[in-house]
Design an enzyme around this catalytic site. Structure first.
Site, PDB file in Angstrom:
ATOM      1  N   ASN A   1       0.803  -1.219   0.000  1.00 46.98           N
ATOM      2  CA  ASN A   1       0.000   0.000   0.000  1.00 46.98           C
ATOM      3  C   ASN A   1       0.838   1.273   0.000  1.00 46.98           C
ATOM      4  OD1 ASN A   1       0.255  -1.549   2.560  1.00 46.98           O
ATOM      5  ND2 ASN A   1      -0.311   0.393   3.494  1.00 46.98           N
TER       6      ASN A   1
ATOM      7  N   CYS B   1       6.307   8.148   9.933  1.00 47.32           N
ATOM      8  CA  CYS B   1       6.273   9.075  11.068  1.00 47.32           C
ATOM      9  C   CYS B   1       4.885   9.174  11.700  1.00 47.32           C
ATOM     10  CB  CYS B   1       6.704  10.462  10.631  1.00 47.32           C
ATOM     11  SG  CYS B   1       8.189  10.478   9.660  1.00 47.32           S
TER      12      CYS B   1
ATOM     13  N   HIS C   1     -13.820  -0.074   0.170  1.00 45.04           N
ATOM     14  CA  HIS C   1     -13.544   1.363   0.098  1.00 45.04           C
ATOM     15  C   HIS C   1     -12.257   1.699  -0.653  1.00 45.04           C
ATOM     16  CE1 HIS C   1     -10.490   2.077   3.437  1.00 45.04           C
ATOM     17  NE2 HIS C   1     -10.849   0.850   3.722  1.00 45.04           N
TER      18      HIS C   1
HETATM   19  C1  LIG Z   1      -2.734  -3.612   1.932  1.00 43.89           C
HETATM   20  C2  LIG Z   1      -3.865  -3.338   2.865  1.00 43.89           C
HETATM   21  N1  LIG Z   1      -4.365  -4.334   3.588  1.00 43.89           N
HETATM   22  C3  LIG Z   1      -5.386  -4.159   4.434  1.00 43.89           C
HETATM   23  C4  LIG Z   1      -5.945  -2.925   4.607  1.00 43.89           C
HETATM   24  C5  LIG Z   1      -7.075  -2.774   5.570  1.00 43.89           C
HETATM   25  O1  LIG Z   1      -8.284  -2.625   4.862  1.00 43.89           O
HETATM   26  P1  LIG Z   1      -9.579  -2.063   5.601  1.00 43.89           P
HETATM   27  O2  LIG Z   1      -9.361  -0.606   5.797  1.00 43.89           O
HETATM   28  O3  LIG Z   1     -10.706  -2.345   4.665  1.00 43.89           O
HETATM   29  O4  LIG Z   1      -9.706  -2.806   6.869  1.00 43.89           O
HETATM   30  C6  LIG Z   1      -5.440  -1.832   3.884  1.00 43.89           C
HETATM   31  C7  LIG Z   1      -5.985  -0.478   4.104  1.00 43.89           C
HETATM   32  O5  LIG Z   1      -5.251   0.499   4.108  1.00 43.89           O
HETATM   33  C8  LIG Z   1      -4.382  -2.047   2.974  1.00 43.89           C
HETATM   34  O6  LIG Z   1      -3.871  -1.056   2.263  1.00 43.89           O
END
Ligand SMILES: Cc1ncc(COP(=O)(O)O)c(C=O)c1O
Length: 395
Positions: free
Chosen positions: A150, A324, A200
């Site tokens: 992410n 951070c 989302h």
């Molecule tokens: C790679 C990854 N896994 C899991 C999540 C968690 O998802 P959720 O916000 O739907 O719980 C996120 C959210 O930022 C993510 O980017």
């Protein structure tokens, strides 16, 4: 002031077409899909259609899709199920760069007496598949490796990861929360047992997700209660959210080429424009295997948070790549795992685009950001004019 939203890896705008499909199910068709009456039954049929749409996007059977509340729930459910269904196996393999939805559960499991191996990554955020081969043991219940990161957008070779795990007798889970709608995947050929997504992140609303569980894989539910989701996830369904996720999956599949041409071109324009205008800047992540919408740019000698605040004045929403957190000076666990030098890690900013961005959005950032960095460097104690030049520690 118009908002220029470039934080789509954090969350996305609900697509108007998704919202339109959802709206009647808030106040007109509000029946409970489990009810015996026709009114509820109608909603049940729409949920069936949503499940078929998600399954079509995954190329799996609709029965292999379990609706839930979010990506975090999918990750937790998969990992806990794999351990509960194989009580004699008490080891998992994951990576140092997973989302906290996996990492914090793995740490919790260690405190409960399980063992976890955390695979490292190189300076571009890539895995070493030999390290994975060596890490899997006879008592490894599960390999849980995210599909794409992410923060940096680095895409992991999940096909190979899954093959290696299968050959060694371990179940495989992948967190595909950042992948759905950005790069194509096909669960007929991708040999994972579990795959988690979240509404989302894909222009559906918050509060809905889906977990793929391959037919034949033993499953232990996380939520116990009613018989919803064929007993695999109790609790009255988030009907509007599920309908939204179904529609969003349909749109995501139709848009994948657009994502990899138009959105990718916007990302590349932004990245090239900023790299050309700002010296001492680099890209975090694997340049060859990256999500088409994401760029994590590291501006040496500045604080990410200061950049974000100054961009905010122009309506630009980005993220410091989870670096951070809450005032701590620690760069993010992902940048630390990659060994990004201190002076770059602190100035890392993630821009994550979507099909709702325009060239005009990108050009605002290319115009406004370089003077911001210049100003911040002038006042930074670590900047070019400053006294203190810290040694590049690799934190
Ligand atoms: C790679 C990854 N896994 C899991 C999540 C968690 O998802 P959720 O916000 O739907 O719980 C996120 C959210 O930022 C993510 O980017």
């Amino acid at each position: 002031m118009a908002v220029i939203y470039m934080d789509n890896n954090a969350t996305t705008k609900v697509d108007p077409a998704v919202l339109e499909e959802m709206l009647p199910y808030f106040s007109e068709q509000y029946g409970n899909p489990s009810s015996m009456h026709t009114f509820g039954g109608k909603v049940g049929r729409v949920l069936t259609q949503a499940r078929e749409r998600v399954a079509a996007a995954f190329n799996c059977h609709p029965d292999e899709v379990i609706f839930n509340a979010c990506g975090t729930e999918g990750d937790n459910t998969a990992i806990r199920s794999a351990l509960a269904s194989q009580p004699d196996k008490r080891h998992i393999v994951t990576t140092r760069v997973e989302h906290p939805a996996v990492l914090n559960l793995a740490k919790h499991l260690e405190r409960k007496g399980y063992e976890a191996t955390y695979l490292g990554v190189d300076e571009q955020g890539r895995l070493d598949l030999d390290e994975l081969r060596d890490a899997i043991r006879h008592d490894t219940a599960l390999v849980s490796v995210m599909y794409a990161n992410n923060e940096t957008g680095t895409v992991f070779p999940i096909q190979e990861v899954a093959q290696i795990a299968k050959e060694r007798g371990a179940l495989v889970h992948t967190d595909a929360v950042q992948v759905l709608g950005k790069i194509p995947f096909d669960l007929k050929t991708l040999p994972v047992d579990f795959l988690a997504v979240s509404g989302h992140k894909v222009h559906a609303p918050k509060g809905v997700g889906a977990l793929f569980v391959r037919k034949g894989v033993q499953f232990r539910p996380f939520m116990l209660g009613g018989h919803q989701e064929r007993g695999r996830r109790a609790g009255t369904e988030n009907t509007t959210g599920i309908i939204g996720l179904g529609k969003a999956c349909e749109i995501a599949s139709a848009n994948i080429a657009h994502e990899n041409s138009v959105v990718k071109a916007l990302r590349d324009r932004l990245e090239k424009g900023l790299m050309a205008a700002v010296p001492d800047t680099r890209v975090n992540g694997d340049p060859d295997n990256r999500l088409p919408n994401t760029t994590s740019l590291a501006f040496q000698y500045v604080e990410g948070e200061s950049i974000l605040l100054m961009l905010d004045a122009f309506g630009v929403c980005a993220s410091s790549g989870s670096a951070c957190t809450s005032g701590s000076l620690e760069p993010s666990h992902v940048l630390r795992a990659m060994g990004v030098p201190f002076t770059y890690a602190h100035g890392s900013i993630r821009f994550s685009l979507s099909r709702f961005n325009t060239e005009a959005d990108v050009d605002v950032v290319i115009k406004e950001l370089p003077p911001i960095i210049k100003r911040l460097r002038e006042i930074s104690p670590f900047g070019r004019g400053g006294q203190h030049q810290p040694a590049d520690c690799t934190c």
